[in-house]
Design a protein around this motif. Structure first.
Motif, mmCIF file in Angstrom:
data_model
loop_
_atom_site.group_PDB
_atom_site.id
_atom_site.type_symbol
_atom_site.label_atom_id
_atom_site.label_comp_id
_atom_site.label_asym_id
_atom_site.label_seq_id
_atom_site.Cartn_x
_atom_site.Cartn_y
_atom_site.Cartn_z
ATOM 1 N N CYS B 129 69.591 1.822 58.522
ATOM 2 C CA CYS B 129 70.177 1.916 59.864
ATOM 3 C C CYS B 129 71.355 2.886 59.863
ATOM 4 N N CYS B 133 71.627 6.711 61.944
ATOM 5 C CA CYS B 133 72.489 6.673 63.132
ATOM 6 C C CYS B 133 73.105 8.045 63.389
ATOM 7 N N SER B 138 76.585 2.953 63.230
ATOM 8 C CA SER B 138 76.093 2.044 62.190
ATOM 9 C C SER B 138 76.881 2.327 60.932
ATOM 10 N N CYS B 159 68.380 3.005 64.870
ATOM 11 C CA CYS B 159 68.619 2.018 63.812
ATOM 12 C C CYS B 159 67.619 0.873 63.891
ATOM 13 N N CYS B 163 65.299 -0.091 60.679
ATOM 14 C CA CYS B 163 65.543 -1.345 59.955
ATOM 15 C C CYS B 163 64.223 -2.003 59.567
#
Ligand code: SF4
Ligand code: SF4
Lengths: 164, 258
Positions: B129, B133, B138, B159, B163
């Motif tokens: 993440c 970004c 993040s 993000c 993830c």
């Protein structure tokens, strides 16, 4: 009775300032129709802010921004410039927010931000509401209601005098 | 900018030779002290520095150990505790409402064996993440806690796509009644913060504390860098796993029994 005479003298004073200062006694003051000057409420606790007022007026945004980065990104907590401490002292009730039932910081900030056309929006994420324990002391002084009423009246009279 | 380490107390020391005043200020556990040094010279000591904590350092690595063998009901306690602490949940759009921690049931299709566990942000050592970004919102703290700096999040949701644990949520609706320690707002992404506001005060995350209060030891929180911490001892004693360890993102959340 005391407060009635106070209101009267305030009204006279406000009118005198407007007519002498701006209008020279004429029926149409030069500043009529302009955006009213901001008039933020006094801090409830009546204590000194973390910096002198003129410093806070000019620099509060830098203080808050600097410290928010340190708090969030570095994990440094308990420093001097805290939004929660702002709320603790400066949150006021306003009919615009929850029907005047909660004390929040929004109306206090709005006073000057509206005047200066600043549209930063802390309060779509931060509640701004005063909750018990938010600051070092969340107790209001005993004369808080009286002070708030006087401040509201002063503001009202001020706006009225300016509109004349 | 004012130096954050500026020491109010040393200013006081040099400003007044009066030993008793100095002692009063130094020893003052009181939050604020106001002292008149001379007529017209008033000194305001906020005492704030006395209570300054941090910064977070890499000497610590916060993590959790979750025992998936525990009774499935305890995970509802953990989820409810998180909602209460952080102020999420209770929305009207279950498909899109933010969800910081959820109870997941897994089943081995061959044997039919099932396990329940809570899944939240795994506070990765190398968080994807953060890699994706575009704004730097993040971020990973030095002590391993991964956060969203909502001040600069633009809500692009890269993000969320990066993830591997579907740990993050986008806030689609306006939010009201946020907690003072947890500002939340429409248009930003959010996830488990490992209760960073509590951890910085020396407390346990809300989910861990709630489970402990209910008599369960199914969640453990602590410093994985400290070989003598309870969590380090447990991690070295039991066989533990991390979800999708093959991805090499180094999750800080360890599981037993999956
Ligand atoms: S679990 Fe997801 S949100 Fe949490 S640190 Fe890892 S990649 Fe980022
Ligand atoms: S949604 Fe926010 S935190 Fe996520 S990648 Fe975009 S800017 Fe970064």
């Amino acid at each position: 009775m005391r407060s009635a005479s106070r209101i009267l003298s305030l009204a006279v004073l406000a009118f005198a300032i407007v007519s002498l200062g701006f209008g020279g006694g004429s029926a149409s003051p030069a500043h009529a129709g302009e955006v009213p000057l901001p008039n933020p409420a006094k801090a409830f606790k009546g204590t000194q802010c973390v910096e002198p007022t003129d410093v806070m007026r000019r620099n509060h945004m830098s203080f808050l921004k600097h410290q928010r980065d340190e708090t969030l990104r570095e994990g440094i907590r308990g420093q001097k410039y805290s939004l929660n401490e702002c709320i603790d002292c400066h949150a006021v009730t306003s009919p615009d927010v929850a029907g005047g039932k909660v004390r929040t910081l929004k109306p206090f900030c709005k006073e000057c931000h509206d005047y200066a056309a600043v549209s930063i929006d802390c309060f779509s994420c931060h509640t701004g509401a005063a909750v018990p324990g938010i600051g070092k002391t969340s107790e209001l002084p005993a004369d808080h209601a009286e002070k708030a009423l006087t401040a509201a009246l002063e503001k009202h009279l001020d706006a009225g005098a300016r509109a004349q | 900018m004012t130096d954050r380490r500026q020491d109010d107390m040393s200013t006081v020391d040099s400003a007044t030779p009066d030993a008793s005043r100095r002692a009063f200020l130094k020893g003052g556990a009181a939050a604020a002290a106001v002292v008149t040094l001379a007529p017209g010279v008033t000194l305001y000591a906020t005492g704030a520095d006395a209570a300054v904590t941090g910064p977070a350092t890499s000497a610590k690595r916060w993590g959790m150990l979750i025992d998936a063998n525990a009774d499935a009901g305890v995970w509802d306690v953990a989820v409810a505790a998180c909602q209460k602490e952080q102020g999420w949940g209770g929305g009207e759009n279950p498909a899109t409402d933010p969800q910081w921690i959820r109870k997941v049931t897994v089943k081995n299709p061959k044997t039919g064996a099932t396990a329940n566990m809570p899944v939240m942000c795994q506070h990765c050592d190398e968080p994807p993440c953060v890699d994706v970004c575009p704004t730097g919102a993040s971020m990973k703290r030095a002590d391993g806690i991964v956060l969203v700096d909502k001040h600069i999040c633009i809500g692009c949701r890269f993000c969320m796509m990066a993830c591997p644990y579907a740990a993050r949520s986008f806030v689609h609706e306006p939010v009201q009644g946020q907690k003072p320690h947890m500002p939340r707002g429409k248009g930003t992404v959010e996830a488990c913060t490992m209760c960073v506001h509590r951890v910085d005060r020396g407390q346990q995350p809300a989910c861990v504390e709630a489970l402990a209060a209910s008599g369960s030891t199914a969640m453990m929180f602590g410093d994985l860098n400290d070989p003598n911490s309870d969590i380090s001892r447990a991690v070295s004693k039991y066989v533990t796993q991390r979800i999708r360890a093959d991805l090499n993102v180094g999750p800080g959340i360890h599981y037993r029994g999956i």
